[in-house]
Design an enzyme around this catalytic site. Structure first.
Site, PDB file in Angstrom:
ATOM      1  CD  GLU A 155      -3.140  -0.809   2.147  1.00 43.27           C
ATOM      2  OE1 GLU A 155      -3.214   0.263   2.783  1.00 43.27           O
ATOM      3  OE2 GLU A 155      -3.974  -1.729   2.273  1.00 43.27           O
TER       4      GLU A 155
ATOM      5  CG  HIS B 184      -4.773   4.461   1.857  1.00 41.91           C
ATOM      6  ND1 HIS B 184      -5.830   5.225   2.294  1.00 41.91           N
ATOM      7  CD2 HIS B 184      -5.178   3.171   1.976  1.00 41.91           C
ATOM      8  CE1 HIS B 184      -6.822   4.437   2.667  1.00 41.91           C
ATOM      9  NE2 HIS B 184      -6.458   3.185   2.476  1.00 41.91           N
TER      10      HIS B 184
ATOM     11  CG  HIS C 176      -7.606  -0.337  -0.319  1.00 41.81           C
ATOM     12  ND1 HIS C 176      -8.935  -0.239   0.024  1.00 41.81           N
ATOM     13  CD2 HIS C 176      -6.914   0.170   0.721  1.00 41.81           C
ATOM     14  CE1 HIS C 176      -9.035   0.308   1.228  1.00 41.81           C
ATOM     15  NE2 HIS C 176      -7.816   0.577   1.662  1.00 41.81           N
TER      16      HIS C 176
END
Length: 148
Positions: free
Chosen positions: A47, A101, A103
């Site tokens: 990530e 961020h 995934h």
């Protein structure tokens, strides 16, 4: 990562409203969206994490090191790098508009951990396998992303 699935934002609104959200919309130039996507692709399969900063729209992408002990499934921005970035933004008169961020193996939706660990009162932008979306957390309210 697919193109954005929803129109991107800012804490301040495009037409004014300094210091607050204007219709829960975040504005991001396409080039900076692609710069963010490129950063996150370089981090995969881990990530990736970083900041979006600006005034009325995203003007800067600030990648941060992910120092989480399990970076394949979680993120933790390096505290020293985060502090340095925030101090630089303050000096330059820019605001923190969002935290982003990725995934890398999942959808662009907040995970239970994302919700539990949310502390900042800015949108959390999540890049997933199905696109990119933004949310106010822990409430889960979606923030529209308007790509310029």
């Amino acid at each position: 990562m697919a193109p954005p699935s929803v129109p991107i934002v800012y804490a301040g609104g495009r037409g004014g409203c300094p210091g607050g959200y204007h219709g829960l919309v975040l504005y991001v130039p396409r080039g900076l969206l692609e710069e963010t996507r490129a950063h996150l692709l370089r981090e995969a399969p881990k990530e990736g994490v970083g900041l979006w900063a600006g005034r009325r729209e995203v003007e800067r992408v600030i990648p941060l090191p992910n120092v989480h002990p399990s970076p394949l499934t979680a993120y933790l921005a390096d505290p020293l790098a985060l502090l340095k970035a925030l101090k630089a933004l303050e000096r330059e008169g820019l605001s923190l508009l969002a935290i982003y961020h990725s995934h890398p193996k999942g959808p662009a939706l907040p995970s239970p951990r994302d919700i539990k660990e949310a502390r900042w009162r800015v949108p959390y932008v999540i890049f997933g396998t199905d696109g990119v979306r933004a949310f106010l957390l822990p409430e889960g309210q979606e923030v529209a992303l308007v790509v310029l």
